[in-house]
Design a protein around this motif. Structure first.
Motif, PDB file in Angstrom:
ATOM      1  N   LEU A  69       0.710  -1.190  -0.090  1.00  9.92           N
ATOM      2  CA  LEU A  69       0.233   0.170  -0.159  1.00  9.92           C
ATOM      3  C   LEU A  69       0.645   1.161   0.073  1.00  9.92           C
ATOM      4  CD1 LEU A  69      -2.888  -0.923   2.625  1.00  9.92           C
ATOM      5  CD2 LEU A  69      -3.069  -0.933   0.038  1.00  9.92           C
ATOM      6  N   LYS A  70       0.339   2.170  -0.479  1.00  8.22           N
ATOM      7  CA  LYS A  70       1.006   3.694  -0.632  1.00  8.22           C
ATOM      8  C   LYS A  70       0.104   4.654  -0.008  1.00  8.22           C
ATOM      9  CE  LYS A  70       3.920   2.788  -4.670  1.00  8.22           C
ATOM     10  NZ  LYS A  70       5.132   2.890  -4.045  1.00  8.22           N
ATOM     11  N   SER A  71       0.779   5.759   0.458  1.00 10.60           N
ATOM     12  CA  SER A  71      -0.208   6.718   1.226  1.00 10.60           C
ATOM     13  C   SER A  71      -1.285   7.310   0.294  1.00 10.60           C
ATOM     14  CB  SER A  71       0.725   8.060   1.225  1.00 10.60           C
ATOM     15  OG  SER A  71       1.713   7.917   2.295  1.00 10.60           O
ATOM     16  N   ASN A  72      -2.492   7.381   0.916  1.00  7.63           N
ATOM     17  CA  ASN A  72      -3.697   8.075   0.544  1.00  7.63           C
ATOM     18  C   ASN A  72      -4.388   7.024  -0.145  1.00  7.63           C
ATOM     19  OD1 ASN A  72      -3.346  10.579   1.798  1.00  7.63           O
ATOM     20  ND2 ASN A  72      -1.687  11.073   0.096  1.00  7.63           N
ATOM     21  N   VAL A  73      -4.092   5.642  -0.117  1.00  7.49           N
ATOM     22  CA  VAL A  73      -5.016   4.754  -0.890  1.00  7.49           C
ATOM     23  C   VAL A  73      -5.980   3.872   0.049  1.00  7.49           C
ATOM     24  CG1 VAL A  73      -4.462   2.362  -2.167  1.00  7.49           C
ATOM     25  CG2 VAL A  73      -3.095   4.470  -2.759  1.00  7.49           C
ATOM     26  N   ASN A  74      -7.026   3.778  -0.343  1.00  4.17           N
ATOM     27  CA  ASN A  74      -8.050   2.889   0.396  1.00  4.17           C
ATOM     28  C   ASN A  74      -8.429   1.790  -0.418  1.00  4.17           C
ATOM     29  OD1 ASN A  74     -10.085   1.777   1.442  1.00  4.17           O
ATOM     30  ND2 ASN A  74     -11.514   3.358   1.517  1.00  4.17           N
ATOM     31  N   LEU A  75      -7.804   0.549  -0.324  1.00  3.88           N
ATOM     32  CA  LEU A  75      -7.841  -0.703  -1.144  1.00  3.88           C
ATOM     33  C   LEU A  75      -9.318  -1.377  -0.444  1.00  3.88           C
ATOM     34  CD1 LEU A  75      -6.929  -2.785  -2.980  1.00  3.88           C
ATOM     35  CD2 LEU A  75      -6.005  -4.226  -1.106  1.00  3.88           C
TER      36      LEU A  75
END
Length: 480
Positions: free
Chosen positions: A111-117
């Motif tokens: 995951l990377k910043s500002n990501v909602n999986l």
């Protein structure tokens, strides 16, 4: 059909304002600064902590993994599609990466910043059984010791504002043929003569590196070694949300926020019965809110940790400000546990409005350490907890904990300030209260109020501890 925008707004607002809608222990708790929280008393402190916890916010942008080449057939490996979708979302300033209904096979997800999986209902993410997919090694941790090892299945390192949400399932595909045999136990598929974690090049080597202070970058394991990866790990992250999803068939610990702040675990189901399948293990973590979850695990349901031996003392970050509420604990070694990797200490743990009940649940509340671990526990508050059946005890504090050899050292633990009230236990197993302190390191200031315990073979067994302060406590029909 409800739009994605409405879903995002609803999820964010529901989390942001849920604390305001709950019944407060005190209506007069003012906004306070972090450094002032420790000066508050009891449950007022919990309410102040809740106000400090930040929930990640996301832009109203969507990135469907199907648009990046993903195939929902359960056999096509979608590692690149997930990677591309997450990268695109991050580069656009954030948003939601959508995993629609279907079965998606993949390697580890970073995951990377500002990501909602976001897993839509009916989505199942299947993690690869091929060990090489979890290479190259990454900076992670194993049983409280940092190292370079196989990537966690879902991993975020030094990111902020990240989430996994939805109604889907993450399936680690660990079983007696995959990952679990490395624990070395025959019941988990290990065959005599095959590699396992207790071999010299595995745990003994890592333990030695810990003792000698080997730099983490030089503690390289991974290929050729047998140390299992965690499932979801946020490492040195800020503002993390895990909401609604189900985790099953984990290789090792399930949810592991380490060196991370502002963690919310909400409405999650952990149904995983493998070796060391702890449900949620905050480690060196601060401001953690675990709520509305179901834990049905092969090890501790929730285990609060802060490093093992020299590594914990080197990092020296206590786990603190942890609130567990409205959760259900079924199978597991303990409901809410502190230790045994606890060398940097734990403070401010609050447990309320939970149920714990299973013939395969060993204890309700447990603290475990020894004189190699050392560490401290200062401030455990338990309220409104219903315990059905446990095997050993409602409360167990053990300063002699040890499942390996040579567990004695020079670091005496300090365990103090435990407050439990409004607890009922139908079948406590062997003991109501079981406390084993140490000479020169007595357990102190244990307070039990309005507690009824039935079905205990022995009401209490207490050594090397100050007298327990009982107020309206009844065990097996007799007032204490």
């Amino acid at each position: 059909m409800i739009s994605r925008l409405r879903i995002l707004i609803f999820a964010s607002c529901a989390i942001l304002f849920s604390c305001k809608n709950e019944k407060k222990e005190s209506e007069n708790v003012a906004e306070v600064k972090t450094e002032e929280i420790q000066d508050l008393e009891g449950w007022d402190k919990a309410e102040a902590i809740l106000k400090e916890i930040k929930i990640p916010q996301f832009q109203d942008k969507e990135f469907n993994v199907l648009d990046y080449g993903a195939v929902a057939d359960g056999t096509t490996k979608n590692s690149e599609a997930f990677k591309k979708a997450i990268a695109a979302c991050n580069e656009a300033g954030g948003g939601m990466v959508i995993v629609p209904s279907g079965k998606f096979l993949t390697g580890p997800i970073h995951l990377k910043s500002n990501v909602n999986l976001h897993l839509e209902e009916g989505a199942e993410v299947l993690f690869s059984k091929e060990k090489q997919d979890y290479l190259p090694v990454v900076h992670t941790s194993y049983e409280g010791v940092e190292l370079m090892n196989y990537s966690p299945l879902i991993y975020a390192f030094e990111q902020e504002n990240i989430a996994v949400t939805g109604k889907g399932t993450f399936n680690g595909q660990a079983d007696n043929e995959n990952w679990w045999p490395w624990c070395g136990a025959e019941r988990y598929g290990h065959k005599e003569g095959t590699p396992q974690q207790k071999d010299d090049h595995n745990l003994p080597s890592l333990r030695k590196m810990n003792e000698e202070g080997t730099p983490v970058a030089d503690r390289v394991f991974g290929e050729g070694h047998q140390l299992r990866p965690t499932f979801f790990e946020s490492f040195s992250c800020e503002n993390v949300l895990v909401q609604g999803v189900t985790f099953t068939n984990a290789p090792f610990w399930v949810i592991h926020p380490i060196k991370s702040n502002n963690i919310t675990v909400d409405g999650v189901t952990v149904n995983s019965h493998g070796p060391n399948n702890d449900g949620c293990d905050p480690e060196y973590a601060k401001n953690v809110h675990i709520k509305n979850c179901l834990f049905n695990t092969g090890d501790d349901c929730i285990a609060i940790k802060s490093g093992r031996n020299n590594d914990g003392r080197r990092v020296n970050i206590p786990s603190e400000n942890i609130i567990v509420e409205d959760c259900e604990m079924k199978d597991g070694h303990g409901g809410v546990v502190m230790g045994s990797e606890i060398s940097a200490g734990v403070r401010n743990v609050f447990v309320r409005n939970c149920t714990m009940d299973s013939p395969n649940l060993d204890r309700a509340i447990r603290i475990k350490t020894n004189t190699l671990r050392g560490g401290f526990v200062d401030g455990v508050y338990v309220k409104n907890v219903k315990v059905g059946q446990v095997k050993e005890a409602m409360l167990k504090v053990n300063l002699h904990y040890g499942i390996y050899d040579n567990q004695d050292g020079e670091f005496f633990p300090e365990i103090s300030n435990i407050y439990m009230e409004d607890v009922t236990v139908k079948n406590a197993g062997k003991y109501g209260i079981l406390i084993a302190g140490r000479e020169g390191s007595k357990v102190s200031n244990i307070n039990l109020k309005n507690i009824t315990i039935d079905g205990a073979d022995t009401a209490e067994k207490i050594t090397d501890a100050d007298p327990v302060n009982y107020e309206n406590v009844i065990i097996n029909g007799e007032k204490m």
